[in-house]
Design a protein around this motif. Structure first.
Motif, mmCIF file in Angstrom:
data_model
loop_
_atom_site.group_PDB
_atom_site.id
_atom_site.type_symbol
_atom_site.label_atom_id
_atom_site.label_comp_id
_atom_site.label_asym_id
_atom_site.label_seq_id
_atom_site.Cartn_x
_atom_site.Cartn_y
_atom_site.Cartn_z
ATOM 1 N N ASN A 9 -24.208 -30.734 59.498
ATOM 2 C CA ASN A 9 -23.425 -29.510 59.411
ATOM 3 C C ASN A 9 -22.144 -29.815 58.641
ATOM 4 N N GLU A 10 -21.996 -29.219 57.442
ATOM 5 C CA GLU A 10 -20.850 -29.588 56.604
ATOM 6 C C GLU A 10 -19.527 -29.123 57.201
ATOM 7 N N VAL A 11 -19.541 -28.029 57.969
ATOM 8 C CA VAL A 11 -18.313 -27.590 58.635
ATOM 9 C C VAL A 11 -17.874 -28.648 59.643
ATOM 10 N N GLU A 12 -18.814 -29.166 60.418
ATOM 11 C CA GLU A 12 -18.464 -30.166 61.418
ATOM 12 C C GLU A 12 -18.039 -31.482 60.769
ATOM 13 N N HIS A 13 -18.662 -31.815 59.644
ATOM 14 C CA HIS A 13 -18.245 -33.015 58.915
ATOM 15 C C HIS A 13 -16.806 -32.865 58.438
ATOM 16 N N ALA A 14 -16.478 -31.685 57.877
ATOM 17 C CA ALA A 14 -15.109 -31.456 57.393
ATOM 18 C C ALA A 14 -14.120 -31.423 58.546
ATOM 19 N N LEU A 15 -14.557 -30.900 59.683
ATOM 20 C CA LEU A 15 -13.679 -30.802 60.843
ATOM 21 C C LEU A 15 -13.254 -32.181 61.335
ATOM 22 N N ARG A 16 -14.137 -33.153 61.188
ATOM 23 C CA ARG A 16 -13.794 -34.523 61.612
ATOM 24 C C ARG A 16 -12.640 -35.097 60.802
ATOM 25 N N GLN A 17 -12.482 -34.621 59.564
ATOM 26 C CA GLN A 17 -11.479 -35.199 58.663
ATOM 27 C C GLN A 17 -10.098 -34.573 58.821
ATOM 28 N N VAL A 59 -2.119 -19.154 70.962
ATOM 29 C CA VAL A 59 -1.564 -20.484 70.742
ATOM 30 C C VAL A 59 -0.250 -20.337 70.000
ATOM 31 N N HIS A 60 0.843 -20.769 70.600
ATOM 32 C CA HIS A 60 2.178 -20.684 70.000
ATOM 33 C C HIS A 60 2.475 -19.272 69.499
ATOM 34 N N GLY A 61 2.094 -18.281 70.291
ATOM 35 C CA GLY A 61 2.412 -16.898 69.966
ATOM 36 C C GLY A 61 1.453 -16.226 68.996
ATOM 37 N N SER A 62 0.463 -16.937 68.491
ATOM 38 C CA SER A 62 -0.508 -16.357 67.558
ATOM 39 C C SER A 62 -1.846 -16.180 68.258
ATOM 40 N N ARG A 63 -2.597 -15.150 67.846
ATOM 41 C CA ARG A 63 -3.855 -14.804 68.511
ATOM 42 C C ARG A 63 -5.055 -15.366 67.741
ATOM 43 N N TYR A 64 -6.022 -15.855 68.493
ATOM 44 C CA TYR A 64 -7.224 -16.435 67.910
ATOM 45 C C TYR A 64 -8.452 -15.992 68.696
ATOM 46 N N ALA A 65 -9.571 -15.887 67.969
ATOM 47 C CA ALA A 65 -10.871 -15.696 68.603
ATOM 48 C C ALA A 65 -11.582 -17.044 68.613
ATOM 49 N N PRO A 66 -11.986 -17.548 69.775
ATOM 50 C CA PRO A 66 -12.639 -18.862 69.836
ATOM 51 C C PRO A 66 -14.073 -18.795 69.316
ATOM 52 N N ALA A 67 -14.519 -19.880 68.680
ATOM 53 C CA ALA A 67 -15.865 -19.948 68.116
ATOM 54 C C ALA A 67 -16.333 -21.390 68.112
ATOM 55 N N PHE A 68 -17.646 -21.567 68.027
ATOM 56 C CA PHE A 68 -18.231 -22.886 67.917
ATOM 57 C C PHE A 68 -18.815 -23.077 66.527
ATOM 58 N N THR A 69 -18.911 -24.320 66.121
ATOM 59 C CA THR A 69 -19.382 -24.628 64.773
ATOM 60 C C THR A 69 -20.884 -24.892 64.709
ATOM 61 N N SER A 70 -21.569 -24.875 65.846
ATOM 62 C CA SER A 70 -23.014 -25.075 65.869
ATOM 63 C C SER A 70 -23.530 -24.694 67.245
ATOM 64 N N GLU A 71 -24.843 -24.538 67.339
ATOM 65 C CA GLU A 71 -25.433 -24.260 68.640
ATOM 66 C C GLU A 71 -25.277 -25.467 69.563
ATOM 67 N N TRP A 100 -5.743 -11.716 63.641
ATOM 68 C CA TRP A 100 -6.425 -12.649 64.520
ATOM 69 C C TRP A 100 -6.949 -13.814 63.693
ATOM 70 N N GLY A 101 -6.724 -15.019 64.175
ATOM 71 C CA GLY A 101 -7.281 -16.196 63.548
ATOM 72 C C GLY A 101 -8.575 -16.596 64.240
ATOM 73 N N LEU A 102 -9.087 -17.747 63.857
ATOM 74 C CA LEU A 102 -10.332 -18.272 64.411
ATOM 75 C C LEU A 102 -10.043 -19.677 64.952
ATOM 76 N N TRP A 103 -10.423 -19.933 66.201
ATOM 77 C CA TRP A 103 -10.189 -21.255 66.788
ATOM 78 C C TRP A 103 -11.537 -21.952 66.977
ATOM 79 N N LEU A 104 -11.707 -23.067 66.302
ATOM 80 C CA LEU A 104 -12.984 -23.769 66.279
ATOM 81 C C LEU A 104 -13.079 -24.802 67.393
ATOM 82 N N ASN A 105 -14.159 -24.715 68.146
ATOM 83 C CA ASN A 105 -14.498 -25.705 69.172
ATOM 84 C C ASN A 105 -13.336 -26.008 70.129
ATOM 85 N N PRO A 106 -12.883 -24.994 70.858
ATOM 86 C CA PRO A 106 -11.737 -25.229 71.765
ATOM 87 C C PRO A 106 -12.051 -26.207 72.893
ATOM 88 N N HIS A 107 -13.334 -26.495 73.134
ATOM 89 C CA HIS A 107 -13.717 -27.420 74.203
ATOM 90 C C HIS A 107 -13.555 -28.879 73.792
#
Length: 235
Positions: A9-17, A59-71, A100-107
């Motif tokens: 998953n290229e999104v998850e690969h980029a997220l690691r960096q 988060v710090h006064g800004s709103r986000y919708a949580p999401a995951f990068t894969s099943e 609204w922003g997007l928050w990736l993998n909050p877990h």
């Protein structure tokens, strides 16, 4: 930061960096997101139903919708409510107008990665067309009276520019530039084209300095906001 996502998953690969202050790595993440999908958390309702609502977090006064990068990340989080899969471009177009922003993998260990609404807007509008933030904005340091005289004359002669403000902008990535904020007679594509042609004729006088434009009344653009609050029209 522990990460156990799908290695293909290229999104998850980029997220690691991604790391604090590493704007190039973050920009690569945005590029991958623009091509990718996310698993959106539903706080209530069934997938596809009219009453379905995305999860939300602040988060710090800004709103986000949580999401995951894969099943896989979805299952790892043990989320026990509904979810929907969306192309990031699609969900970004839904979220950013309401700031609204997007928050990736909050877990994830460390809390995941947030993508603010201004960057979702860049994904929708084109990463190559909208400047990467954060930006530093100030008065132009270009002391070239001949250029400013020609630019003023060209914009005035175009017949479509009602106001023109200016700023010097240093984006997080890329060269500094002069940005002209314009208020036009209307939003017709032909009107916008006439303004851009006028700017291009004046820009031919500049050497080694980029120049671009922004709609002065753009409600989202931070440079336009700064010009509205801090400057007056030079036209």
């Amino acid at each position: 930061m522990t990460f156990t996502g799908n290695p293909g998953n290229e999104v998850e690969h980029a997220l690691r960096q991604v790391a604090p202050q590493d704007y190039e790595a973050y920009e690569r993440l945005l590029e991958c997101l623009a091509r990718g999908h996310v698993w959106m958390l539903l706080w209530q309702g069934e997938p596809g139903s009219p009453d379905a609502q995305y999860g939300n977090m602040e988060v710090h006064g800004s709103r986000y919708a949580p999401a995951f990068t894969s099943e896989g990340q979805l299952h790892e989080s043990r989320w026990d409510r509904g979810w929907e899969v969306h192309a990031v471009r699609e969900i970004a177009a839904t979220l950013y107008p309401d700031q609204w922003g997007l928050w990736l993998n909050p877990h994830m260990q460390g809390g995941g990665v947030g993508v603010p609404y201004l960057d979702l807007r860049r994904i929708v509008g084109g990463l190559d067309k909208l400047m990467p933030g954060p930006v530093r904005v100030g008065e132009p340091a270009l002391d070239d009276s001949a250029f400013w005289a020609v630019l003023t004359a060209e914009l005035g002669a175009s017949g479509v520019v009602r106001a023109a403000h200016r700023a010097y902008v240093e984006p997080a990535l890329g060269a500094p530039r002069i940005v002209i904020g314009t208020r036009l007679a209307d939003n017709d594509p032909a009107t916008v084209d006439r303004m851009k042609q006028a700017m291009a004729r004046a820009a031919g006088m500049l050497q080694g300095i980029d120049i671009s434009s922004v709609a002065l009344d753009d409600p989202y653009d931070p440079v336009a906001k700064w010009m509205r609050e801090q400057t007056r029209s030079f036209l």
